[in-house]
Design a protein around this motif. Structure first.
Motif, short mmCIF file in Angstrom:
data_model
loop_
_atom_site.label_atom_id
_atom_site.label_comp_id
_atom_site.label_asym_id
_atom_site.label_seq_id
_atom_site.Cartn_x
_atom_site.Cartn_y
_atom_site.Cartn_z
N SER A 36 -3.78 -3.26 2.21
CA SER A 36 -2.84 -3.17 3.32
C SER A 36 -2.57 -1.72 3.68
O SER A 36 -2.30 -1.40 4.85
CB SER A 36 -1.53 -3.89 2.99
N ASN A 37 -2.65 -0.82 2.69
CA ASN A 37 -2.47 0.60 2.97
C ASN A 37 -3.74 1.23 3.54
O ASN A 37 -3.66 2.07 4.44
CB ASN A 37 -2.06 1.33 1.69
N PHE A 63 -0.16 -7.86 6.33
CA PHE A 63 -0.55 -8.20 4.97
C PHE A 63 0.32 -7.56 3.89
O PHE A 63 0.42 -8.10 2.79
CB PHE A 63 -2.02 -7.82 4.73
N PHE A 64 0.94 -6.40 4.16
CA PHE A 64 1.76 -5.76 3.14
C PHE A 64 2.86 -6.66 2.60
O PHE A 64 3.12 -6.66 1.39
CB PHE A 64 2.36 -4.45 3.69
N PRO A 65 3.56 -7.47 3.46
CA PRO A 65 4.60 -8.35 2.90
C PRO A 65 4.08 -9.33 1.86
O PRO A 65 4.86 -9.84 1.05
CB PRO A 65 5.13 -9.08 4.15
N LYS A 206 9.05 -8.24 8.39
CA LYS A 206 8.68 -8.45 6.99
C LYS A 206 9.48 -9.59 6.37
O LYS A 206 8.92 -10.44 5.66
CB LYS A 206 8.91 -7.17 6.19
N VAL A 207 10.78 -9.64 6.64
CA VAL A 207 11.60 -10.73 6.10
C VAL A 207 11.19 -12.06 6.72
O VAL A 207 11.16 -13.10 6.05
CB VAL A 207 13.10 -10.44 6.34
N SER A 208 10.85 -12.04 8.01
CA SER A 208 10.41 -13.26 8.68
C SER A 208 9.14 -13.80 8.03
O SER A 208 8.97 -15.02 7.88
CB SER A 208 10.16 -13.00 10.17
N TRP A 209 8.24 -12.89 7.63
CA TRP A 209 7.03 -13.31 6.93
C TRP A 209 7.40 -14.05 5.64
O TRP A 209 6.80 -15.07 5.30
CB TRP A 209 6.17 -12.10 6.59
#
Length: 246
Positions: A36-37, A63-65, A206-209
């Motif tokens: 993701s980075n 993808f990071f989440p 991110k929280v939604s993910w």
């Protein structure tokens, strides 16, 4: 562990335990973090949302989440101590990736190789952003794991959704609050208002993910607990982040 119906066990009693799937989950956690980075951080994308218009975002947010989702799984299934080892593994791997990227980019290219400019564009990293990223990751992931482990004790193992979402709100909140000011405060093209807006929008995404992936988290946690045969509670765990031993 032999699998079967999960038994409630204190995490401190599992220092020498061997698990079937822990190494695989750890490898997935570190892999998603690095990819993701590498693949997402350098690209700015945008979508045209009905009623909102053009919405720009960093591609890495897709993808990071997932690293936070796997962090929740690690803590919920294997306990804080093993999640702590995974966070340190991810932290060291990210530092090595940054160092390797810098070395590879600055190496003099062959005189007949035309790709140096594109390579620098994709893999060249600003030291300030790298520093902000690894510090924010370290703080956010440890906060996420700590809150989930504590909430598991308080809820007596019930309402997994409240732990995964609640810990993500805290972890991603700290991640965003640390990363954006460290990376962009005072930087050209980043007025404070724009920085705060991006920070808030990325946090909400991110929280939604995490919320959308809650059914997946339930399925993975349930599968691993049944196969490993334990349900770990961190009642006697030393929660210091500054160790890697179990």
């Amino acid at each position: 562990m032999t699998g079967g119906s999960p038994q409630s066990v204190d995490g401190a009693a599992l220092r020498s335990a061997q698990f079937r799937y822990f190494d695989l989950v750890m490898a997935a956690f570190v892999t998603i973090l690095l990819l993701s980075n590498v693949l997402g951080a350098g690209k700015r994308a945008e979508v045209d949302l009905p009623g909102i218009g053009i919405w720009p975002f960093g591609a890495g947010i897709l993808f990071f989440p997932l690293s936070y989702v796997l962090g929740d799984v690690l803590t919920e299934v294997y306990g804080y101590a093993r999640a702590r080892r995974c966070i340190w593994a991810g932290f060291v791997a990210t530092l090595f990736m940054a160092a390797m990227s810098w070395v590879v980019v600055v190496l003099p290219p062959a005189s007949d190789w035309p790709g140096q400019g594109a390579y620098e564009s994709v893999f060249g990293q600003v030291p300030r952003i790298v520093f902000a990223s690894v510090i924010a990751f370290w703080l956010g992931e440890f906060a996420n794991s700590y809150v989930l482990a504590r909430m598991k004790i308080l809820t007596r193992g019930r309402h997994l959704w409240s732990r995964t979402i609640g810990s993500t709100i805290v972890g991603q909140g700290i991640d965003s609050l640390v990363f954006y000011p460290l990376a962009f405060y005072g930087a050209p093209g980043w007025p404070v208002e724009a920085m705060l807006w991006v920070m808030l929008s990325q946090f909400l995404l991110k929280v939604s993910w995490e919320v959308l992936l809650t059914p997946v988290t339930y399925a993975v946690v349930g599968f691993l607990k049944r196969r490993e045969g334990v349900d770990v509670y961190d009642s006697g765990t030393d929660f210091t982040p500054f160790r890697t031993m179990l």
